[in-house]
Scaffold this active site. Structure first.
Site, mmCIF file in Angstrom:
data_model
loop_
_atom_site.group_PDB
_atom_site.id
_atom_site.type_symbol
_atom_site.label_atom_id
_atom_site.label_comp_id
_atom_site.label_asym_id
_atom_site.label_seq_id
_atom_site.Cartn_x
_atom_site.Cartn_y
_atom_site.Cartn_z
ATOM 1 N N TYR A 1 -17.682 34.385 -24.255
ATOM 2 C CA TYR A 1 -17.424 35.537 -23.375
ATOM 3 C C TYR A 1 -17.765 36.838 -24.089
ATOM 4 O O TYR A 1 -17.068 37.267 -25.002
ATOM 5 C CB TYR A 1 -15.978 35.579 -22.874
ATOM 6 C CG TYR A 1 -15.822 36.695 -21.853
ATOM 7 C CD1 TYR A 1 -16.118 36.470 -20.515
ATOM 8 C CD2 TYR A 1 -15.468 37.982 -22.256
ATOM 9 C CE1 TYR A 1 -16.045 37.505 -19.595
ATOM 10 C CE2 TYR A 1 -15.405 39.026 -21.338
ATOM 11 C CZ TYR A 1 -15.688 38.772 -20.003
ATOM 12 O OH TYR A 1 -15.635 39.797 -19.096
ATOM 13 N N GLU B 1 -19.448 40.972 -23.592
ATOM 14 C CA GLU B 1 -19.776 42.086 -22.695
ATOM 15 C C GLU B 1 -20.542 43.137 -23.471
ATOM 16 O O GLU B 1 -20.436 43.208 -24.685
ATOM 17 C CB GLU B 1 -18.491 42.764 -22.181
ATOM 18 C CG GLU B 1 -17.617 41.923 -21.316
ATOM 19 C CD GLU B 1 -16.353 42.679 -20.886
ATOM 20 O OE1 GLU B 1 -16.266 43.905 -21.100
ATOM 21 O OE2 GLU B 1 -15.456 42.028 -20.341
ATOM 22 N N HIS C 1 -12.834 47.762 -9.504
ATOM 23 C CA HIS C 1 -12.457 49.091 -10.009
ATOM 24 C C HIS C 1 -13.223 50.180 -9.278
ATOM 25 O O HIS C 1 -14.355 49.972 -8.846
ATOM 26 C CB HIS C 1 -12.814 49.230 -11.500
ATOM 27 C CG HIS C 1 -11.937 48.435 -12.403
ATOM 28 N ND1 HIS C 1 -10.984 49.002 -13.217
ATOM 29 C CD2 HIS C 1 -11.875 47.110 -12.638
ATOM 30 C CE1 HIS C 1 -10.373 48.064 -13.915
ATOM 31 N NE2 HIS C 1 -10.889 46.898 -13.578
ATOM 32 N N ASP D 1 -12.272 51.552 -19.013
ATOM 33 C CA ASP D 1 -11.174 50.759 -18.469
ATOM 34 C C ASP D 1 -10.227 50.424 -19.614
ATOM 35 O O ASP D 1 -10.430 49.453 -20.323
ATOM 36 C CB ASP D 1 -11.738 49.485 -17.812
ATOM 37 C CG ASP D 1 -10.633 48.561 -17.315
ATOM 38 O OD1 ASP D 1 -9.451 48.969 -17.330
ATOM 39 O OD2 ASP D 1 -10.965 47.428 -16.913
ATOM 40 N N GLU E 1 -18.301 45.886 -18.721
ATOM 41 C CA GLU E 1 -18.367 44.490 -18.260
ATOM 42 C C GLU E 1 -19.780 44.123 -17.836
ATOM 43 O O GLU E 1 -19.987 43.452 -16.823
ATOM 44 C CB GLU E 1 -17.368 44.214 -17.134
ATOM 45 C CG GLU E 1 -16.130 43.499 -17.642
ATOM 46 C CD GLU E 1 -15.263 42.869 -16.553
ATOM 47 O OE1 GLU E 1 -14.129 43.331 -16.396
ATOM 48 O OE2 GLU E 1 -15.718 41.916 -15.898
ATOM 49 N N HIS F 1 -13.367 49.267 -23.263
ATOM 50 C CA HIS F 1 -12.805 48.349 -22.279
ATOM 51 C C HIS F 1 -11.840 47.463 -23.044
ATOM 52 O O HIS F 1 -12.258 46.588 -23.800
ATOM 53 C CB HIS F 1 -13.910 47.508 -21.616
ATOM 54 C CG HIS F 1 -13.375 46.511 -20.639
ATOM 55 N ND1 HIS F 1 -14.022 45.334 -20.332
ATOM 56 C CD2 HIS F 1 -12.224 46.509 -19.908
ATOM 57 C CE1 HIS F 1 -13.294 44.657 -19.452
ATOM 58 N NE2 HIS F 1 -12.206 45.347 -19.178
ATOM 59 N N ASP G 1 -8.327 52.952 -15.458
ATOM 60 C CA ASP G 1 -9.494 53.616 -16.031
ATOM 61 C C ASP G 1 -9.177 55.082 -16.329
ATOM 62 O O ASP G 1 -8.598 55.764 -15.493
ATOM 63 C CB ASP G 1 -10.666 53.506 -15.054
ATOM 64 C CG ASP G 1 -10.975 52.055 -14.719
ATOM 65 O OD1 ASP G 1 -11.933 51.509 -15.252
ATOM 66 O OD2 ASP G 1 -10.202 51.458 -13.911
#
Ligand SMILES: *[C@@H]1O[C@H](CO)[C@@H](O)[C@H](O)[C@H]1NC(C)=O
Length: 308
Positions: free
Chosen positions: A102, A104, A278, A193, A63, A159, A238
């Protein structure tokens, strides 16, 4: 010589030789929840993050939303200032996501000298069977480390998108098959994750997840762990998974765990949540036989027994 003074002598020799009694190789994965400009300006957050990352020989950050591309370089600069023993560098994936708005990145931060990244590869929509399996395709690295017994292995980060978690974790099996073909190795660790709990993966669906149902894969972080900061949630989102017996043997038993940094650093839940919702997960690999540990320790132990 009395046994207590012999023990003192042993400890003295150990300290002289600079042998660290616990000299494993730590691998970590941390979802830093939207890490970018704003978090990197928060000195408290950065300090905690640096303490966390500096515990690891290699740390996968997820992220990372560093559109200005300044937060990660700043993190590295501050890490190098903070840790007098080690210098750090990083490799980063492309910006990944289903929509341009969006995105990452996966970022691997590693200790120079302890880790060399020998190969890297960014998956795109190409896996046979499901061409569009992932929201954020794995950015895989092969690393070499003289510090561990296995020396060379591959890290596959992931992720998942929560609502597609089951399918995406399953598709990591296809990545494994591809890595095996591409890089001729089965020494593969999956980490990140996975959103692998609490409603995102239904109990009855685990049997359909090949990365789980196939006995060759060892899930080091179990279903009952809690990788979430909030007191109100207990979810093993995770995970760390390794393939094969050789990799399994290289793991320090019981070393895989979520790292409760709130407890460790005495932070309130609110302060911890400023860093992330997290906990990182981590695991240690055994030190290589040619590393300082083995021989030096043997000689010192002999000296110890001769002197008693
Ligand atoms: C879930 O995966 C499908 C493709 O298999 C994709 O079309 C969809 O956008 C994904 N959902 C999310 C929320 O990313």
């Amino acid at each position: 010589m009395s046994s207590s003074s012999s023990l003192l002598l042993l400890l003295f020799l150990l300290s002289l030789s600079g042998v660290k009694l616990i000299s494993g190789f730590k691998i970590c994965a941390f979802n830093v929840q939207s890490f970018g400009d704003s978090k990197s300006r928060n000195t408290e957050v950065m300090h905690t993050l640096i303490r966390i990352v500096s515990r690891c020989d290699v740390c996968l950050l997820q992220e990372v939303r560093d559109t200005k591309q300044k937060a990660i370089p700043l993190l590295i600069t501050e890490l190098n200032r903070y840790d007098s023993q080690n210098q750090y560098d990083y490799v980063a994936s492309e910006r990944l996501g289903r929509t341009p708005s969006y995105q990452e990145q996966y970022v691997f931060v590693f200790r120079i000298g302890s880790v060399t990244v020998t190969d890297q590869y960014q998956y795109s929509d190409m896996l046979p069977g499901d061409e569009d399996a992932f929201s954020r395709e794995p950015f895989i690295i092969r690393l070499h480390t003289p510090k561990t017994a296995i020396r060379n292995f591959v890290l596959v980060p992931q992720h998942t998108t929560p609502t597609n978690a089951t399918k995406e974790i399953d598709a990591l099996y296809d990545v494994f098959l591809d890595v095996k073909k591409k890089w001729k190795t089965e020494m593969v660790m999956f980490l990140g994750d996975f959103n692998a709990d609490c409603g995102y993966v239904a109990k009855k669906n685990w049997q359909h997840v090949r990365l789980y149902s196939n006995q060759a894969f060892l899930w080091l972080i179990g279903h009952t762990e809690d990788t979430t900061v909030r007191q109100t949630t207990t979810c093993a989102y995770d995970r760390i998974v390794v393939h094969g017996e050789a990799f399994e043997k290289a793991i320090v038993p019981q070393s895989a765990q979520p790292f409760n940094f709130a407890k460790e650093y005495g932070l309130t839940e609110e302060q911890a949540l400023d860093v992330s919702d997290h906990y990182p997960v981590e695991v240690e690999l055994k030190a290589g036989s040619e590393h300082l540990g083995g021989h030096t320790l043997l000689i010192l132990l002999m000296a110890f027994f001769i002197s008693t």
